[in-house]
Design an enzyme around this catalytic site. Structure first.
Site, mmCIF file in Angstrom:
data_model
loop_
_atom_site.group_PDB
_atom_site.id
_atom_site.type_symbol
_atom_site.label_atom_id
_atom_site.label_comp_id
_atom_site.label_asym_id
_atom_site.label_seq_id
_atom_site.Cartn_x
_atom_site.Cartn_y
_atom_site.Cartn_z
ATOM 1 N N CYS A 1 0.868 -1.176 0.000
ATOM 2 C CA CYS A 1 0.000 0.000 0.000
ATOM 3 C C CYS A 1 0.902 1.223 0.000
ATOM 4 O O CYS A 1 1.738 1.376 0.896
ATOM 5 C CB CYS A 1 -0.917 0.001 1.213
ATOM 6 S SG CYS A 1 -2.126 1.345 1.208
ATOM 7 N N VAL A 2 0.730 2.054 -1.009
ATOM 8 C CA VAL A 2 1.579 3.236 -1.142
ATOM 9 C C VAL A 2 0.742 4.473 -1.445
ATOM 10 O O VAL A 2 -0.351 4.378 -1.999
ATOM 11 C CB VAL A 2 2.637 3.054 -2.257
ATOM 12 C CG1 VAL A 2 3.581 1.906 -1.936
ATOM 13 C CG2 VAL A 2 1.984 2.831 -3.603
#
Length: 128
Positions: A105-106
């Site tokens: 998750c970025v």
């Protein structure tokens, strides 16, 4: 190696030169889904929670077309417009992925159509 395109009208049509998903043997590689309502082609959901729900519905439709569901997902990649939305995104995400697949998750600078989130998945379609 067997490769086929997966396409459903229950998820948004690709808005570029790509497929909704590609199945290679027992693996499904789904392109990133943003919160487009497939019935209208528009982003109608407001806020991170509503947008995440629409993204998950789109993913669910692609998985269903491939004969799978959320439990088949082994890896997700999540893109957020702001990490300030991380907790709210996770609250919705975990309703669909209670089995906790691998995940990245970025935060990104921008997403298509100025949406707040995008999610892509890899699913295993073989027998348990």
């Amino acid at each position: 190696m067997s490769m086929k395109k997966i396409m459903t009208k229950e998820a948004p049509a690709a808005i570029g030169p790509y497929s909704q998903a590609i199945q290679v043997d027992n693996l499904l590689f789904a392109s990133g889904q943003i919160p487009i309502n497939p019935e209208t082609g528009a982003v109608e959901a407001q806020g991170i929670e509503e947008q995440t729900v629409q993204v998950m519905k789109n993913i669910g439709a692609i998985l269903k077309e491939a004969g799978a569901d959320y439990k088949n997902v082994v890896k997700t990649t999540c893109f957020l417009a702001s990490m300030d939305d991380f907790a709210a995104f996770n609250a919705v995400y975990e309703l669909y992925f209670a089995h906790k697949p691998a995940r990245s998750c970025v935060a990104v600078k921008a997403l298509p159509k100025a949406v707040l989130c995008e999610v892509e998945v890899i699913a295993y379609l073989g027998q348990d």
